[in-house]
Structure formats: structure tokens, C-alpha cells
Motif scaffolding. Structure first.
Motif, PDB file in Angstrom:
ATOM      1  N   UNK A  28      -3.844  12.913  -7.110  1.00  0.00           N
ATOM      2  CA  UNK A  28      -3.815  11.720  -6.264  1.00  0.00           C
ATOM      3  C   UNK A  28      -3.810  10.442  -7.090  1.00  0.00           C
ATOM      4  N   UNK A  29      -4.464  10.451  -8.235  1.00  0.00           N
ATOM      5  CA  UNK A  29      -4.377   9.300  -9.147  1.00  0.00           C
ATOM      6  C   UNK A  29      -2.944   9.131  -9.649  1.00  0.00           C
ATOM      7  N   UNK A  30      -2.311  10.239 -10.034  1.00  0.00           N
ATOM      8  CA  UNK A  30      -0.931  10.190 -10.525  1.00  0.00           C
ATOM      9  C   UNK A  30       0.009   9.718  -9.425  1.00  0.00           C
ATOM     10  N   UNK A  31      -0.214  10.203  -8.213  1.00  0.00           N
ATOM     11  CA  UNK A  31       0.635   9.793  -7.090  1.00  0.00           C
ATOM     12  C   UNK A  31       0.496   8.297  -6.822  1.00  0.00           C
ATOM     13  N   UNK A  32      -0.718   7.782  -6.870  1.00  0.00           N
ATOM     14  CA  UNK A  32      -0.935   6.344  -6.668  1.00  0.00           C
ATOM     15  C   UNK A  32      -0.288   5.521  -7.788  1.00  0.00           C
ATOM     16  N   UNK A  33      -0.429   6.001  -9.031  1.00  0.00           N
ATOM     17  CA  UNK A  33       0.205   5.328 -10.167  1.00  0.00           C
ATOM     18  C   UNK A  33       1.725   5.278  -9.958  1.00  0.00           C
ATOM     19  N   UNK A  34       2.283   6.399  -9.542  1.00  0.00           N
ATOM     20  CA  UNK A  34       3.729   6.490  -9.306  1.00  0.00           C
ATOM     21  C   UNK A  34       4.150   5.536  -8.185  1.00  0.00           C
ATOM     22  N   UNK A  35       3.382   5.472  -7.117  1.00  0.00           N
ATOM     23  CA  UNK A  35       3.720   4.578  -5.993  1.00  0.00           C
ATOM     24  C   UNK A  35       3.673   3.109  -6.406  1.00  0.00           C
ATOM     25  N   UNK A  36       2.730   2.767  -7.285  1.00  0.00           N
ATOM     26  CA  UNK A  36       2.581   1.365  -7.702  1.00  0.00           C
ATOM     27  C   UNK A  36       3.592   0.948  -8.769  1.00  0.00           C
ATOM     28  N   UNK A  37       3.941   1.892  -9.659  1.00  0.00           N
ATOM     29  CA  UNK A  37       4.769   1.530 -10.813  1.00  0.00           C
ATOM     30  C   UNK A  37       6.161   2.149 -10.796  1.00  0.00           C
ATOM     31  N   UNK A  38       6.395   3.134  -9.953  1.00  0.00           N
ATOM     32  CA  UNK A  38       7.657   3.893  -9.910  1.00  0.00           C
ATOM     33  C   UNK A  38       7.887   4.671 -11.204  1.00  0.00           C
ATOM     34  N   UNK A  39       6.825   4.882 -11.995  1.00  0.00           N
ATOM     35  CA  UNK A  39       6.915   5.681 -13.220  1.00  0.00           C
ATOM     36  C   UNK A  39       6.131   6.979 -13.016  1.00  0.00           C
ATOM     37  N   UNK A  40       6.781   8.097 -13.360  1.00  0.00           N
ATOM     38  CA  UNK A  40       6.144   9.400 -13.224  1.00  0.00           C
ATOM     39  C   UNK A  40       5.221   9.615 -14.415  1.00  0.00           C
ATOM     40  N   UNK A  41       3.925   9.822 -14.170  1.00  0.00           N
ATOM     41  CA  UNK A  41       2.993  10.049 -15.273  1.00  0.00           C
ATOM     42  C   UNK A  41       3.313  11.356 -16.005  1.00  0.00           C
ATOM     43  N   UNK A  42       2.981  11.432 -17.296  1.00  0.00           N
ATOM     44  CA  UNK A  42       3.222  12.667 -18.058  1.00  0.00           C
ATOM     45  C   UNK A  42       2.524  13.862 -17.403  1.00  0.00           C
ATOM     46  N   UNK A  43       3.219  14.982 -17.407  1.00  0.00           N
ATOM     47  CA  UNK A  43       2.653  16.204 -16.839  1.00  0.00           C
ATOM     48  C   UNK A  43       2.950  16.407 -15.364  1.00  0.00           C
ATOM     49  N   UNK A  44       3.646  15.469 -14.746  1.00  0.00           N
ATOM     50  CA  UNK A  44       3.969  15.560 -13.324  1.00  0.00           C
ATOM     51  C   UNK A  44       5.475  15.492 -13.145  1.00  0.00           C
TER      52      UNK A  44
END
Length: 150
Positions: A28-44
Motif C-alpha cells: 500500500x505504501x508502494x501503491x500510494x507512492x506510484x499514485x503520487x509520482x507515477x513512478x513504479x517503486x523497485x520490486x513492484x
């Protein structure tokens, strides 16, 4: 010796529930990061984050691994008490029975809401067991067969 075995089993189950909770939290942290920045975090994978619900780690094997491990803790407490008292009927059966009824009801509601919110959740339900993994040989629970970057 039984005390050592049962107490370590409970410790392991609590640890596994912690791992499942951590995997869910990080997703859920990665999903929120992705929604805010449009960048996929490493490992996802973008597809997983777009899907909206976690299908990675333990969640590729069980839709609710944290619930399963928490219930298993209480069942282990009961089995431990049954072993010590040498009888299957004892007061400790109340804990797992109440816990399982609570989890069955709350899981039913959670899944109903998830099916309404996430279009792919119904497919996820066919791929992955609710608490216990499905038998091997089915489609992967992490949807890796549908990824664009295979």
C-alpha cells in the motif's frame, strides 16, 4: 518438550502474521507512492499497482495470509491445551471458535467490498485460496502469466 514445541509454533505463526502484515503495508505504501509520482517503486510491477490490491509475496498464495496465521495461533493454543489436558473438550476451544467466526464474517464482508471495488478481484479469488493455498497446477496467484514484461 511439548511446551517448547507449542510455544515455538505459536512464535513462528506470530512472526509469519507479522511478515504478511508487513508485505501488505509495503504494497500500500508502494501503491500510494506510484499514485503520487507515477513512478513504479523497485520490486513492484505497474500492473500490480494498477490492480489496486496485493497479489505478491504471501498474497500470491493466500488472499488473507495474515488472517490465516492469526487464526492458527488460537488453534495452536487450543491444541496445546488439549494435549496437556489429554482431552479434546476444554475451555480453550472458545478462543479459536470465536476467532474463526469473527474472521469468517469479516472476511466475507471484506471480499464482498473488494469484488465491488476492484474489477480483477473475482479472478484473484479463482486463482488464490482464501486462507489456505490452492492445490498446485492452477494459474499463478501473482498474475505473472498476464504481465506485459514477461
Amino acid at each position: 518438550m511439548a511446551d517448547v514445541v507449542f510455544s515455538r509454533a505459536i512464535g513462528l505463526l506470530v512472526f509469519l502474521a507479522y511478515i504478511a502484515d508487513t508485505q501488505q503495508w509495503r504494497f500500500f505504501e508502494a501503491r500510494e507512492h506510484y499514485r503520487k509520482t507515477a513512478k513504479v517503486p523497485p520490486g513492484y510491477h505497474q500492473e500490480d499497482l494498477d490492480r489496486g490490491f496485493n497479489v505478491t509475496g504471501m498474497f500470491a498464495w493466500s488472499r488473507h495470509p495474515n488472517f490465516a496465521f492469526e487464526q492458527a495461533v488460537w488453534v495452536t493454543v487450543y491444541v496445546w491445551a488439549a494435549y496437556i489436558t489429554k482431552g479434546i473438550v476444554n475451555w480453550t476451544i472458545a478462543g479459536p471458535l470465536c476467532y474463526m467466526v469473527l474472521f469468517q464474517a469479516s472476511t466475507w464482508l471484506t471480499e464482498l467490498l473488494s469484488r465491488r471495488k476492484y474489477p480483477e478481484y473475482e479472478e484473484y479469488q479463482t486463482r488464490v485460496g482464501k486462507f489456505v493455498p490452492n492445490l498446485p497446477g492452477g494459474r499463478p496467484g501473482d498474475f505473472s502469466d498476464l504481465r506485459k514484461d514477461k
